[in-house]
Scaffold this motif. Structure first.
Motif: not given
Length: 227
Positions: A207-212
């Protein structure tokens, strides 16, 4: 009394197996129940009806003889659905990291991680969390140059979901987020589940990788991500 966390190690180097064995033997709440040198052997053990103790956590190397760890990851998850998988490898290759996360790995650590970091990662994922080790998160977030379409993703998230996603990106866990926002842990877990659904991911690192990548979160990644 806390439940003992059972661990399977899938690693083809005997010397490194000895290091992990010795490290975990000092932890009263963690038990290394099996060591194997290939993904094929790991699958044989997990599918053997006589093997009556299943692991809570699988430590998985990627560079294995025969079928690689990343190729075997979906089969390992299918063979032991409740087990959490931590990739423990020398590879910080972008493709390996992303494929592992997308295949459902709950953690990704480099073998340069300290013994304490590995032990804490086991505890984190066993409790339902997820973790990208020091250096891996930064590597992903600074090396992925392709930007995803942002407007649709951003608009799909509520203000509270964006707030919680931001706190996840800062490395806060559910309990810390609940305290920070003055809401229950159950409510935080519900929001996180909705975030995963909307971003079409399976865990916090993804989720965090995609959000970045999408620009939802600013490009100032923390040293570690766990949730």
């Amino acid at each position: 009394m806390n439940k003992t966390i059972t661990v399977m190690l899938v690693e083809d180097h005997p010397e490194y197996r000895d290091v992990i064995d010795l490290a975990l033997s000092d932890e009263p709440d963690i038990e290394l129940i099996n060591q194997v040198g290939s993904s094929e052997r790991a699958l044989q053990v997990l599918r053997n009806p006589l093997f009556d103790t299943t692991p809570d956590v699988i430590l998985l190397d990627l560079n294995l003889p025969g079928r690689s760890g990343v190729e075997a990851l979906p089969s390992l998850r299918a063979s032991c659905a409740h087990a959490k998988i931590i990739v423990l490898t020398q590879s910080n290759n972008e493709a390996d990291v992303m494929r592992s996360i997308q295949a459902g790995a709950s953690g990704y650590l480099l073998k340069s991680s300290t013994v304490n970091q590995i032990v804490e990662a086991i505890r984190t994922v066993a409790e339902g969390g997820a973790l990208l080790g020091s250096g891996v998160a930064k590597y992903i977030l600074t090396s992925l140059q392709t930007r995803l379409p942002t407007e649709e993703l951003h608009d799909s998230l509520s203000q509270r979901e964006l707030e919680i996603l931001t706190l996840l990106g800062e490395g806060q866990q559910k309990k810390e987020i609940a305290t920070h926002l003055d809401i229950s842990i159950t409510t935080v877990a519900t929001y996180i589940r909705r975030i995963y659904e909307k971003l079409d991911v399976q865990n916090a690192p993804a989720a965090i990788a995609k959000a970045y990548r999408a620009g939802i979160l600013p490009h100032d990644p923390p040293h570690e991500i766990d949730a």
